[in-house]
Scaffold this motif. Structure first.
Motif, PDB file in Angstrom:
ATOM      1  N   HIS A 117      76.374   6.733  48.580  1.00 14.17           N
ATOM      2  CA  HIS A 117      74.997   7.190  48.834  1.00 14.17           C
ATOM      3  C   HIS A 117      75.056   8.683  49.168  1.00 14.17           C
ATOM      4  O   HIS A 117      75.728   9.082  50.132  1.00 14.17           O
ATOM      5  N   HIS A 136      72.498  12.144  49.555  1.00 17.03           N
ATOM      6  CA  HIS A 136      71.135  12.695  49.590  1.00 17.03           C
ATOM      7  C   HIS A 136      71.198  14.101  50.187  1.00 17.03           C
ATOM      8  O   HIS A 136      71.233  14.274  51.412  1.00 17.03           O
ATOM      9  N   ASN A 161      69.610  18.191  49.689  1.00 14.13           N
ATOM     10  CA  ASN A 161      68.559  19.015  49.077  1.00 14.13           C
ATOM     11  C   ASN A 161      68.781  20.487  49.364  1.00 14.13           C
ATOM     12  O   ASN A 161      69.437  20.864  50.333  1.00 14.13           O
ATOM     13  N   SER A 194      69.360  19.200  43.868  1.00 11.83           N
ATOM     14  CA  SER A 194      69.123  17.859  44.394  1.00 11.83           C
ATOM     15  C   SER A 194      70.260  16.935  44.002  1.00 11.83           C
ATOM     16  O   SER A 194      70.498  16.706  42.827  1.00 11.83           O
ATOM     17  N   GLN A 237      70.850  13.330  44.610  1.00 10.78           N
ATOM     18  CA  GLN A 237      70.248  12.102  45.124  1.00 10.78           C
ATOM     19  C   GLN A 237      70.820  10.934  44.326  1.00 10.78           C
ATOM     20  O   GLN A 237      70.550  10.818  43.130  1.00 10.78           O
ATOM     21  N   ASP A 277      72.236   6.640  44.737  1.00  7.27           N
ATOM     22  CA  ASP A 277      72.656   5.424  45.429  1.00  7.27           C
ATOM     23  C   ASP A 277      73.350   4.568  44.375  1.00  7.27           C
ATOM     24  O   ASP A 277      72.680   3.997  43.500  1.00  7.27           O
TER      25      ASP A 277
END
Length: 273
Positions: free
Chosen positions: A222, A224, A226, A236, A238, A240
């Motif tokens: 995972h 995340h 920015n 970005s 991002q 999962d």
């Protein structure tokens, strides 16, 4: 009375400081042993695996079966960008990849780059952070890490990684990393912010488990993070990514045999429960 007490207080502070330094050195040495063990195990691991992958990237989510071979990975895409592919579409994609040597070479190069980057990050662990053992959790030793101000990251990826604070779980008996979780506690500026900046608050979480006898695989990733670059472009990361239903394949499996294994797998994971 006060003058007699001061030396004892100073001695207690020195002893306390020394004890903390020894604990930090012990924790770092433990992490170093775990890293060296991981590197040795990875180098000796030539197993091949079939697994189901649910990769949830906002720009191109995909659900697929993946089969590893000595010549790279082969993928049977079940769902792409929310659209479920028919079996004929799945087979057509497989056949096109098998007939495209340049696409295979590109995939192997990308995989090799990812492996090299993962190795670099793994080797950084004992050097980039200050480590503290915080306890035990089942079979795992839990350690907390925070950036070491004396560490000098060699590249941008290392700078991002070294700006993290978090926790790592290590299987105490096998000395294998079971999980690594971190959160960016400071912004990372590219060329002083002129070319871009990654924002504090970003996080990553990597989960691993034993899929075979002494064989460990990443089962969840995972990420995340920015930021922005060149004022107008958004950075970005991002993702999962979840891998399940591992099945060990023959070490000498060919691409064609891997294709057969993939096409025999069910359309989804429901049939395997």
């Amino acid at each position: 009375m006060m003058r007699a007490t001061i030396p004892w207080l100073l001695a207690a502070c020195v002893i306390g400081s020394s004890a903390a330094q020894i604990q930090a050195q012990d924790a770092r040495a433990f992490v170093e042993r775990a890293v060296q063990n991981e590197l040795a195990k990875d180098a000796a691991d030539h197993t091949r695996w079939l697994y189901y992958e649910d990769d949830r990237k906002p720009e191109s989510p995909v659900k697929q079966w993946v089969a590893d071979t000595a010549n790279g990975s082969l993928k049977r895409i079940l769902q792409l960008d929310g659209h479920r592919l028919s079996q004929s579409e799945q087979l057509d994609r497989l056949n096109r990849f098998l007939g495209d040597t340049s696409a295979q070479a590109k995939a192997r190069k990308s995989s090799s780059h990812d492996d090299a980057q993962a190795t670099e990050m793994l080797q950084m662990l004992p050097k980039a952070f200050i480590w503290t053992k915080t306890g035990e959790q089942g079979d795992n030793t839990i350690l907390h890490f925070k950036p070491d101000p004396n560490f000098r990251p060699p590249d941008l990826e290392a700078r991002v990684f070294a700006a993290m604070e978090g926790d790592m779980a290590v299987d105490t008996r096998q000395l294998r990393i079971a999980s690594l979780k971190g959160k960016m506690i400071q912004d990372v500026k590219i060329m002083g912010g002129l070319l871009g900046e990654l924002n504090a608050g970003g996080m990553f979480d990597v989960e691993r488990r034993e899929t075979g006898d002494g064989i460990w695989q990443i089962t969840e990733t995972h990420v995340h993070i920015n930021g922005h670059a060149l004022i107008f472009k958004t950075i970005s990361e991002q993702e999962d990514d979840i891998k399940t239903h591992f099945k060990q394949l023959p070490q000498s499996i060919t691409m064609q045999q891997a294709k057969n294994e993939l096409m025999q797998a069910p359309e989804g994971t429901v049939a395997l429960r």
